[in-house]
Design an enzyme around this catalytic site. Structure first.
Site, PDB file in Angstrom:
ATOM      1  N   GLU A  97      40.307  53.008  -1.182  1.00 52.08           N
ATOM      2  CA  GLU A  97      38.793  53.951  -1.350  1.00 52.08           C
ATOM      3  C   GLU A  97      38.429  54.016  -2.905  1.00 52.08           C
ATOM      4  O   GLU A  97      38.424  55.054  -3.202  1.00 52.08           O
ATOM      5  CB  GLU A  97      39.252  55.236  -0.760  1.00 52.08           C
ATOM      6  N   GLU A 109      46.700  60.636   4.993  1.00 52.44           N
ATOM      7  CA  GLU A 109      46.985  61.919   4.359  1.00 52.44           C
ATOM      8  C   GLU A 109      47.967  62.622   4.826  1.00 52.44           C
ATOM      9  O   GLU A 109      47.732  63.994   5.117  1.00 52.44           O
ATOM     10  CB  GLU A 109      45.662  62.579   3.941  1.00 52.44           C
TER      11      GLU A 109
HETATM   12  C1  XIL Z   1      34.687  61.085   3.228  1.00 50.67           C
HETATM   13  C2  XIL Z   1      33.493  60.459   3.267  1.00 50.67           C
HETATM   14  O1  XIL Z   1      33.192  59.640   2.112  1.00 50.67           O
HETATM   15  C3  XIL Z   1      32.581  61.516   3.738  1.00 50.67           C
HETATM   16  O2  XIL Z   1      31.086  61.016   4.011  1.00 50.67           O
HETATM   17  C4  XIL Z   1      32.874  62.710   4.538  1.00 50.67           C
HETATM   18  O3  XIL Z   1      31.887  63.726   4.507  1.00 50.67           O
HETATM   19  C5  XIL Z   1      34.178  62.933   4.061  1.00 50.67           C
HETATM   20  O4  XIL Z   1      35.088  61.895   4.373  1.00 50.67           O
HETATM   21  N1  XIL Z   1      39.569  60.509   1.845  1.00 50.67           N
HETATM   22  C6  XIL Z   1      39.375  59.710   3.213  1.00 50.67           C
HETATM   23  C7  XIL Z   1      37.972  59.538   3.387  1.00 50.67           C
HETATM   24  O5  XIL Z   1      40.415  59.158   3.705  1.00 50.67           O
HETATM   25  O6  XIL Z   1      37.751  59.338   4.807  1.00 50.67           O
HETATM   26  C8  XIL Z   1      37.113  60.671   2.908  1.00 50.67           C
HETATM   27  O7  XIL Z   1      35.637  60.106   3.273  1.00 50.67           O
HETATM   28  C9  XIL Z   1      37.385  60.672   1.216  1.00 50.67           C
HETATM   29  C10 XIL Z   1      38.545  60.910   0.898  1.00 50.67           C
END
Ligand code: XIL
Length: 378
Positions: free
Chosen positions: A287, A171
């Site tokens: 994701e 990101e």
């Molecule tokens: C999220 C996790 O799912 C949560 O458990 C944590 O509290 C915050 O992070 N983008 C990403 C992930 O790259 O690492 C994030 O994961 C969600 C958004």
């Protein structure tokens, strides 16, 4: 008329989810009717349907979910060929203090993956979020480079040879911050300048030359000015990194999708994926989940609408040969960050993932399996 064409027609009917529930129902029903003849779809797992096309299916999970819930653990091993720690490899989890690394929970996940013959994937070596509490008071212009290099070398080195891939940087693009290079204004950018990405990738490559090194980001899915600006900026960044010989080998597309979002343009997304592939990069969907907060509360209809979003998105991305893996951000609705992040106004439990809270396969599972089954073999 091809299944996909009929489906997109059906999807057209999805347009006014709020207004045309019955219309939406009929559109997707046509699709389901067709699919139901394929009862065999449940005779294999998602990992098997993906593997049959040379693809990898996996999911993110947390150590406590596997160690505290044997039913979940066995569903995970049945369905997934790859495991991604959801939080355990982030700075906040790994770095309790400036001079300490704690691999306890991430090592347990690595061991689970090894025991069950799963690929292991790292997320993430460098991010502006989930930083430990000591970071702000400790890291500055003078020591940022040394602290970043020490972290990447130590963590990537700790799992060297065991990792399928690493999200080296997560990101880093955020056009809203207004920079000409569209980079996000993070502590790493402030302390090290825009070269920090190149420095990070070179350090990861030196520590683990076998892992596929990935730049990971979100917001590249929809036909909106915001997502278009993001796609353009990410492509520009990847072109710059490749042109200067930075060892970035793949793009990770998070794909946090939205139920009810109709601004989806398949040909636009295909063109973007082709542009990324033309840089010699692989692509991973890293994701994937479908937020259902704007969808009707009726579970039967909501599940079929969520499934439609999976099918629509995967039927486009799996046509791109550079796409090598699909990872959902969780496997079961029992364990999803969306329960907090995108809770439903009606207070109902969210249902964004392939398995329900009791590990039963949902319409979303069938849509993903069908998309793998229809995919062009790699
Ligand atoms: C999220 C996790 O799912 C949560 O458990 C944590 O509290 C915050 O992070 N983008 C990403 C992930 O790259 O690492 C994030 O994961 C969600 C958004």
């Amino acid at each position: 008329m091809t299944g996909r064409r009929r489906f997109l027609l059906g999807l057209g009917a999805l347009a006014g989810v709020g207004a045309g529930a019955s219309q939406a129902q009929s559109g997707y029903d046509r699709q389901i009717l067709a699919a139901d003849t394929d009862a065999a779809i449940e005779n294999a797992s998602l990992r098997e349907w993906a593997a049959a096309k040379g693809l990898v299916y996996g999911a993110a999970t947390q150590e406590y979910m596997l160690s505290s819930n044997p039913q979940f653990a066995s569903s995970f091993v049945r369905e997934c060929a790859m495991l991604v720690p959801e939080d355990e490899l982030k700075w906040k989890s790994l770095r309790p203090s400036p001079n300490r690394f704690d691999f306890t929970r991430s090592d347990r996940l690595a061991q689970f993956a090894k025991t069950h013959n799963l690929l292991f994937r790292g997320h993430t070596l460098l991010w502006h979020a989930r930083l430990p509490s000591w970071f702000k008071s400790t890291v500055n212009h003078r020591n940022a480079r040394q602290i970043m290099l020490e972290h990447i070398t130590k963590v990537a080195g700790h799992y060297a040879g065991q990792m399928h891939s690493w999200d080296v940087v997560n990101e880093a693009v955020f056009p809203e911050d207004g920079r000409s290079d569209s980079l996000r204004i993070t502590p790493w950018l402030r302390f090290l300048g825009s070269d920090y990405l190149d420095i990070a990738f070179r350090a990861a490559f030196a520590a683990d030359p076998q892992a596929l090194l990935v730049y990971n980001d979100y917001g590249m899915e929809y036909d909106t000015p915001k997502d278009e600006a993001k796609r353009t900026a990410v492509l520009k960044l990847l072109e710059r990194l490749r042109s200067q010989g930075t060892p970035v080998q793949a793009l990770g597309i998070q794909a946090h999708l939205w139920g009810g979002e109709t601004r989806f343009n398949p040909s636009q997304l295909r063109a973007f994926l082709k542009d990324v592939a033309s840089l010699g990069l692989k692509i991973l969907i890293t994701e994937l989940d479908v937020t259902d907060k704007h969808l009707p509360s009726d579970i039967h209809l909501r599940d079929r609408l969520v499934a439609g979003v999976y099918q629509d998105y995967l039927s486009v991305v799996l046509d791109e040969p550079a796409v090598i893996a699909v990872i959902t951000w969780g496997l079961s609705d029992r364990y999803t960050w969306l329960s907090q992040k995108q809770a439903r106004r009606d207070g109902g439990a969210v249902r964004p993932l392939p398995l329900d809270a009791n590990m039963r396969r949902k319409e979303a599972w069938k849509a993903i399996a069908r998309a793998f089954k229809q995919a062009t073999p790699l």
